[in-house]
Design a protein around this motif. Structure first.
Motif, PDB file in Angstrom:
ATOM      1  N   ASP A 439       1.781  -1.266  -0.238  1.00 38.54           N
ATOM      2  CA  ASP A 439       0.078   0.179   0.054  1.00 38.54           C
ATOM      3  C   ASP A 439       1.175   1.180   0.050  1.00 38.54           C
ATOM      4  O   ASP A 439       1.300   1.487   1.046  1.00 38.54           O
ATOM      5  N   ARG A 440       0.745   2.337  -0.556  1.00 42.77           N
ATOM      6  CA  ARG A 440       1.710   3.742  -1.224  1.00 42.77           C
ATOM      7  C   ARG A 440       1.894   4.263   0.266  1.00 42.77           C
ATOM      8  O   ARG A 440       2.417   4.628   0.358  1.00 42.77           O
ATOM      9  N   ASN A 441       0.322   4.077   0.682  1.00 37.86           N
ATOM     10  CA  ASN A 441       0.159   5.242   2.145  1.00 37.86           C
ATOM     11  C   ASN A 441       0.237   4.537   3.314  1.00 37.86           C
ATOM     12  O   ASN A 441      -0.308   4.689   4.167  1.00 37.86           O
ATOM     13  N   CYS A 442       1.110   3.360   3.003  1.00 38.22           N
ATOM     14  CA  CYS A 442       1.286   2.461   4.327  1.00 38.22           C
ATOM     15  C   CYS A 442       2.780   3.216   5.111  1.00 38.22           C
ATOM     16  O   CYS A 442       3.403   4.128   4.729  1.00 38.22           O
ATOM     17  N   HIS A 443       2.804   2.714   6.743  1.00 37.65           N
ATOM     18  CA  HIS A 443       3.844   3.989   7.236  1.00 37.65           C
ATOM     19  C   HIS A 443       4.979   3.277   6.609  1.00 37.65           C
ATOM     20  O   HIS A 443       5.416   2.578   5.294  1.00 37.65           O
ATOM     21  N   LYS A 444       5.582   4.627   6.925  1.00 36.26           N
ATOM     22  CA  LYS A 444       7.241   4.593   6.034  1.00 36.26           C
ATOM     23  C   LYS A 444       8.272   3.729   6.219  1.00 36.26           C
ATOM     24  O   LYS A 444       9.211   3.689   5.702  1.00 36.26           O
ATOM     25  N   SER A 445       8.195   3.086   7.336  1.00 39.82           N
ATOM     26  CA  SER A 445       9.014   1.918   7.844  1.00 39.82           C
ATOM     27  C   SER A 445       8.901   0.366   6.897  1.00 39.82           C
ATOM     28  O   SER A 445       9.907  -0.031   6.662  1.00 39.82           O
ATOM     29  N   HIS A 446       7.154   0.394   6.638  1.00 38.63           N
ATOM     30  CA  HIS A 446       7.323  -0.785   5.222  1.00 38.63           C
ATOM     31  C   HIS A 446       8.414  -0.111   4.441  1.00 38.63           C
ATOM     32  O   HIS A 446       9.443  -0.460   3.818  1.00 38.63           O
ATOM     33  N   HIS A 447       8.291   1.385   3.600  1.00 32.39           N
ATOM     34  CA  HIS A 447       9.240   1.848   2.767  1.00 32.39           C
ATOM     35  C   HIS A 447      10.485   1.332   2.957  1.00 32.39           C
ATOM     36  O   HIS A 447      11.677   0.892   1.872  1.00 32.39           O
ATOM     37  N   HIS A 448      11.456   1.583   4.020  1.00 36.33           N
ATOM     38  CA  HIS A 448      12.963   1.561   4.698  1.00 36.33           C
ATOM     39  C   HIS A 448      12.875   0.176   4.369  1.00 36.33           C
ATOM     40  O   HIS A 448      14.064  -0.343   4.171  1.00 36.33           O
ATOM     41  N   ALA A 449      11.674  -0.608   5.062  1.00 38.05           N
ATOM     42  CA  ALA A 449      11.591  -1.922   5.110  1.00 38.05           C
ATOM     43  C   ALA A 449      12.378  -2.681   3.337  1.00 38.05           C
ATOM     44  O   ALA A 449      12.870  -3.488   3.544  1.00 38.05           O
ATOM     45  N   VAL A 450      11.461  -2.643   2.464  1.00 37.89           N
ATOM     46  CA  VAL A 450      11.578  -3.244   1.471  1.00 37.89           C
ATOM     47  C   VAL A 450      13.279  -2.476   0.924  1.00 37.89           C
ATOM     48  O   VAL A 450      13.696  -3.663  -0.193  1.00 37.89           O
ATOM     49  N   MET A 451      13.869  -1.166   0.979  1.00 37.72           N
ATOM     50  CA  MET A 451      14.361  -0.358   0.746  1.00 37.72           C
ATOM     51  C   MET A 451      15.925  -1.565   1.315  1.00 37.72           C
ATOM     52  O   MET A 451      16.976  -2.593   0.559  1.00 37.72           O
ATOM     53  N   LEU A 452      15.580  -1.882   2.627  1.00 39.11           N
ATOM     54  CA  LEU A 452      16.778  -2.623   3.323  1.00 39.11           C
ATOM     55  C   LEU A 452      17.056  -4.109   2.698  1.00 39.11           C
ATOM     56  O   LEU A 452      17.855  -4.516   2.827  1.00 39.11           O
ATOM     57  N   THR A 453      15.911  -4.845   2.261  1.00 38.76           N
ATOM     58  CA  THR A 453      16.215  -5.572   2.093  1.00 38.76           C
ATOM     59  C   THR A 453      16.417  -6.287   0.349  1.00 38.76           C
ATOM     60  O   THR A 453      16.460  -6.665   0.426  1.00 38.76           O
ATOM     61  N   GLY A 454      15.941  -4.994  -0.734  1.00 37.45           N
ATOM     62  CA  GLY A 454      16.451  -5.247  -1.318  1.00 37.45           C
ATOM     63  C   GLY A 454      15.518  -5.920  -2.509  1.00 37.45           C
ATOM     64  O   GLY A 454      15.344  -5.917  -3.859  1.00 37.45           O
ATOM     65  N   ALA A 455      14.339  -6.030  -1.809  1.00 31.81           N
ATOM     66  CA  ALA A 455      13.159  -6.354  -2.715  1.00 31.81           C
ATOM     67  C   ALA A 455      12.495  -4.762  -3.128  1.00 31.81           C
ATOM     68  O   ALA A 455      12.786  -3.978  -3.629  1.00 31.81           O
ATOM     69  N   ARG A 456      11.788  -5.599  -4.313  1.00 32.00           N
ATOM     70  CA  ARG A 456      11.345  -4.396  -5.155  1.00 32.00           C
ATOM     71  C   ARG A 456       9.662  -3.910  -5.127  1.00 32.00           C
ATOM     72  O   ARG A 456       8.961  -5.371  -5.491  1.00 32.00           O
ATOM     73  N   PRO A 457       9.748  -3.230  -4.654  1.00 29.12           N
ATOM     74  CA  PRO A 457       7.726  -2.094  -4.501  1.00 29.12           C
ATOM     75  C   PRO A 457       7.077  -2.648  -5.524  1.00 29.12           C
ATOM     76  O   PRO A 457       7.287  -1.638  -5.926  1.00 29.12           O
ATOM     77  N   ALA A 458       6.259  -2.530  -5.676  1.00 33.95           N
ATOM     78  CA  ALA A 458       5.149  -2.569  -6.505  1.00 33.95           C
ATOM     79  C   ALA A 458       3.489  -2.034  -5.923  1.00 33.95           C
ATOM     80  O   ALA A 458       3.307  -2.492  -4.837  1.00 33.95           O
ATOM     81  N   TYR A 459       3.541  -0.832  -5.962  1.00 31.08           N
ATOM     82  CA  TYR A 459       2.844  -0.099  -4.827  1.00 31.08           C
ATOM     83  C   TYR A 459       1.036  -0.387  -5.897  1.00 31.08           C
ATOM     84  O   TYR A 459       1.503   0.339  -6.017  1.00 31.08           O
ATOM     85  N   LEU A 460       0.511  -0.175  -4.413  1.00 32.23           N
ATOM     86  CA  LEU A 460      -1.066  -0.249  -4.490  1.00 32.23           C
ATOM     87  C   LEU A 460      -1.424   0.705  -4.151  1.00 32.23           C
ATOM     88  O   LEU A 460      -1.058   2.220  -3.492  1.00 32.23           O
TER      89      LEU A 460
END
Length: 930
Positions: A439-460
């Motif tokens: 969810d693009r509007n989820c808390h910033k910690s999810h976005h940071h977590a995706v960055m740290l893991t190297g996963a690729r976000p597909a924003y809903l």
């Protein structure tokens, strides 16, 4: 109207002629003056019996006191007076509560009819004092209290915690008296707790009792009960009982008992219903004949089966079970450690108060916080206490107890907030280049977590609420469509996890069971992370619980086991796949509610900011796990991630608060949450009904916050209409609104949300709120909210409304108002720039690469908002070098690698939030060089 419990005049105005007390639990009755008329229930009065019961007794004391003192004419005591209406209501209510009971209410009625108002007042006063927790005085008119009443009230001054036990059995009055007397006889001064019986004759009454009485912690079923109630219940409560019983029949997947006894089938039915409504209750069966057959047929439904003569064993079992709920292993260990004399020869000068109590300069630390805070400071390496990183003792036990309370298979404590909890789960479950649908509007910690893991976000993308400048939630068809797009591109195997916020900051709640079921129908091995930072309380109310991640996971797991589900799955598959094995068009998949394969894996994680909605110190959070593949797929990686993000010096005070907060919600969570929701509804009611307030403020309802296509029940505020309406909405609607959150639209005040929050609420009146938008203010109730606090807020809003009306009257009509310019539309996620997008078809991108490029000085430039807008106007596509996050609510409007558009810049320019992370007001935005 301002509510002040101690003001009798206010009570009079609240209750006079409303019908709200007697009609919410009892069926409205025709008045004597007009037999054809019906006393209308106040449509705005929520169905919280704690409030009805308390207010009815409070009003009785006020009304009878006026009669006793001669202030009211006895001619006012007519059958349709509020006093008699309250008594009729209490005749029903007291059946479902222990203590004084229906006979006590009947006795008061008899005293009023004989004109003995003084004695009636004395008896009413005993109840009011007990409800307030005060010591109950001896009744001066002892001849009006029989021996059993005297025994039951003799312990009113007992300081030990008390609870109530529901007994379901159709008995005579003499049998009920015998049962109560036996329970009183078994009380022992050495017992840590005391309990009282609530005895009801039917299955309907049993459901009514556990829906209305949160003090019930256990239930004893005896096979002699009947099915239907003989009480005159309100339409709302009768419908709620029917919904509860039907719901449990539809969701129960335990194989039916093989017994020819009709009594066994009835026992099984009531057990399933009670367990579905309040799974925290302990169920016991007490039977005589056929006990062996019953024991073999009842599978996991009852904790234990007793013979009728085993009263002592039942008594001991009830007390021991509550002692298990009361147990706080880590908090007790901390207390024990603080009491022990020790010598400190390790780190932590503050431990035992060593560097504080002898100081000349910082003794105020001890004065303010107390010595126990310092005595409890220690380290796991010093021995005596468990380690959070490798728990084997008290912390492990405390986490296991929390898992039981929240319905999880495993629970882990986190001492640095849900931001860290989210990073732990992401790292444990996803790897570089896995696709995470976020969810693009989820808390910033999810976005940071995706960055740290190297996963690729597909924003809903959530649906926007442009009129109020915030987002709603992500519709299920958008999630399904994205999964179908990945399947069509041959990349569905890359999609690893979906993370959504349940409930959102503004109170939009998903149906997790539906979301997970439909997504698993497309990809059966998906992992789900539900960010329930604001939703921990929901696990402790019969209606809200069903929308928590853990409850939904359990229900879905049970559903997948049923033969009915397997047949439905096969039938749907025949429609969704062609004879050649190719899937039907996407439109077919989007138009149906998809049914997952019985072989789908239930892999569900929830992160909760316990401290936000329940009792815990700041940063106290939990991770709950319901993962069928835990041992095979997740346990080792989870513990490694936990080690990565968890401090080796965790705060023991936070851990203790999580432990004792768990005790609280297991023993009184239902009561606290019920009260919280009721008070929020009262606040909304007061604003909507007050002539001045409704001219200035508008309460946003489900009709404002949820588009019509995502609602089936269609009521604007379901709880306001009664428990049944809320039950139906939470069972059927795609999205619902958390009733504990009240969003007020303030456009007519002429000031923006930030000004309203700081200059008016906080600076002028000391009222704290968390979130505003340009034209809204969010008020949140919690389990610590009191009626006095709600009354104070209403009083403040009245004063502010009066002030704003006066200012508006004096405003120059030629000058535009502060909110005259509409907010720009909320922007969707634009796209990852070509250098970071995975492909030109699907939305995921390399967030990690963009982030680290944005950390290199030579690859970044700072651009002012005006210069950036000019670049966009001339056709450039500047790329964000970092996260830009308004706080609150704390979700990024820009992420590294995202193309910056005019829509994004317009939205950021219109924000009235004072704190924007990632934006330097002096230097501008960080942009990646071309």
């Amino acid at each position: 109207m301002t509510r002040i419990d101690s003001a009798h005049e206010t009570l009079t105005e609240e209750f006079r002629g409303t019908g709200s007390i007697s009609d919410d639990i009892a069926e409205p009755r025709a008045t004597q003056a007009d037999p054809g008329s019906v006393l209308e229930r106040d449509p705005g009065m929520p169905s919280s019996t704690w409030r009805l019961r308390s207010d009815a007794w409070e009003y009785l004391r006020f009304g009878v006191k006026r009669l006793a003192l001669g202030n009211d004419d006895t001619d006012t005591l007519t059958p349709d007076s509020e006093i008699y209406r309250s008594l009729r209501s209490l005749e029903t209510i007291e059946m479902y509560w222990a203590g004084f009971g229906q006979r006590y209410v009947t006795g008061i009625t008899d005293l009023l009819e004989t004109g003995d108002y003084v004695t009636a007042l004395d008896r009413i006063g005993r109840v009011v004092n007990r409800l307030r927790g005060d010591t109950v005085p001896e009744d001066p008119r002892e001849e009006f209290i029989d021996e059993l009443d005297r025994l039951e009230t003799s312990g009113d001054g007992d300081p030990r915690p008390r609870f109530e036990v529901l007994v379901v059995d159709e008995t005579t009055a003499a049998d009920r008296d015998t049962m109560r007397a036996e329970a009183l006889r078994l009380r022992n001064p050495a017992d840590d707790f005391i309990y009282e019986y609530v005895i009801v004759p039917s299955a309907d009454d049993a459901v009514a009792a556990i829906l209305t009485n949160p003090n019930i912690l256990a239930c004893v079923v005896r096979p002699g009960f009947s099915d239907r109630t003989r009480q005159s219940l309100s339409k709302d409560l009768k419908e709620a009982i029917g919904l509860a019983r039907t719901d449990s029949e539809n969701t129960n997947t335990i194989a039916p008992a093989r017994s020819s006894l009709a009594s066994v089938q009835r026992v099984l039915g009531i057990a399933d219903t009670l367990a579905a409504i309040r799974p925290e209750l302990d169920l016991y069966l007490m039977a005589g004949a056929h006990i062996e057959e019953l024991a073999g047929a009842l599978t996991r439904r009852f904790r234990r089966v007793f013979r009728r003569e085993d009263q002592l064993e039942l008594h001991l079992t009830l007390l021991r079970r509550v002692s298990h709920l009361y147990d706080t292993p880590f908090f007790s260990a901390i207390q024990d450690h603080a009491r022990r004399p020790v010598g400190v020869f390790h780190a932590l000068p503050v431990a035992r108060g060593g560097s504080v109590v002898s100081s000349k300069w910082i003794k105020d630390l001890e004065t303010f916080y107390g010595l126990n805070l310092l005595l409890a400071e220690t380290s796991a390496t010093s021995g005596g206490l468990d380690s959070l990183l490798a728990p084997v003792g008290t912390i492990k036990k405390a986490q296991d107890l929390a898992a039981r309370a929240y319905g999880a298979k495993h629970t882990f404590f986190v001492t640095n907030g849900t931001s860290t909890a989210n990073k732990i789960v992401h790292q444990a479950l996803v790897a570089p280049n896995d696709v995470v649908m976020v969810d693009r509007n989820c808390h910033k910690s999810h976005h940071h977590a995706v960055m740290l893991t190297g996963a690729r976000p597909a924003y809903l993308e959530a649906y926007p609420l442009n009129d109020f400048a915030f987002y709603g939630a992500v519709p299920i068809n958008r999630i399904k469509q994205m999964l179908l797009d990945y399947r069509a591109a041959g990349r569905l195997d890359e999609v690893r996890m979906i993370t959504l916020t349940n409930c959102t900051f503004d109170g939009i709640v998903y149906d997790p069971e539906r979301v997970m079921a439909e997504c698993l129908a497309i990809k059966p091995d998906l992992v789900f992370l539900w960010d329930e930072a604001w939703f921990a309380f929901a696990a402790f109310h019969p209606v809200t619980r069903r929308r928590t991640a853990m409850s939904a996971a359990k229900r879905l797991e049970d559903r997948l086991k049923s033969s009915t589900h397997a047949a439905a799955y096969r039938e749907q598959q025949s429609r969704l796949f062609k004879t050649d094995g190719d899937p039907a068009p996407d439109s077919a998949w989007l138009s149906e509610r998809l049914i997952p394969s019985p072989d789908a894996h239930i892999r569900v994680y929830a992160t909760q900011s316990t401290h936000k909605t329940l009792t815990a110190l700041r940063q106290g959070s939990m991770i709950h796990v319901y993962d069928q593949d835990w041992v095979r797929e997740a346990e080792e990686s989870f513990h490694e991630a936990y080690m990565t993000h968890t401090s080796t010096s965790p705060n023991y005070q936070i851990l203790s608060s999580l432990d004792i907060g768990r005790r609280q919600v297991e023993l009184e969570g239902f009561e606290l949450v019920q009260r919280q929701l009721d008070l929020a509804t009262s606040l909304a009611q007061a604003i909507a009904r007050h002539p001045l307030l409704r001219r200035t403020f508008r309460v946003l309802t489900a009709h404002d916050l949820i588009p019509a296509e995502h609602r089936e029940v269609g009521r604007p505020m379901p709880l306001r209409d009664g428990l049944t309406s809320m039950w139906q909405a939470w069972a059927n609607d795609e999205f619902v609104v958390d009733p504990s959150r009240i969003t007020i639209e303030i456009s007519r005040t002429g000031v923006d949300g930030d000004t309203f929050k700081h200059e008016h609420l906080m600076d002028r009146y000391g009222i704290q709120v968390n979130k505003t938008s340009r034209n809204t203010v969010l008020f949140m109730t919690n389990i610590g909210t009191s009626r006095s606090a709600v009354a104070y807020l209403i009083e403040v809003l009245v004063k502010l409304a009066d002030r704003f009306e006066e200012e508006q009257a004096q405003r120059d009509p030629e000058l535009p108002g502060d909110l005259s310019v509409p907010s720009p539309p909320l922007p969707d996620f634009s796209a990852f720039a070509p250098g970071y997008a995975t492909d030109a078809v699907l939305p995921d991108g390399d967030l990690r690469a963009a982030f680290f490029n944005g950390q290199r000085r030579g690859t970044v430039e700072h651009v002012s908002p005006e210069a950036l807008r000019e670049r966009v106007r001339t056709g450039e596509k500047p790329v964000s070098a970092g996260f830009v996050t308004p706080y609150p609510p704390g979700f990024p409007v820009l992420v590294p690698g995202q193309v910056i558009t005019s829509e994004v810049l317009d939205f950021l320019a219109a924000l009235d939030t004072r704190e924007i992370h990632g934006f330097d007001a002096r230097r501008g935005y960080r942009v990646l060089r071309g």
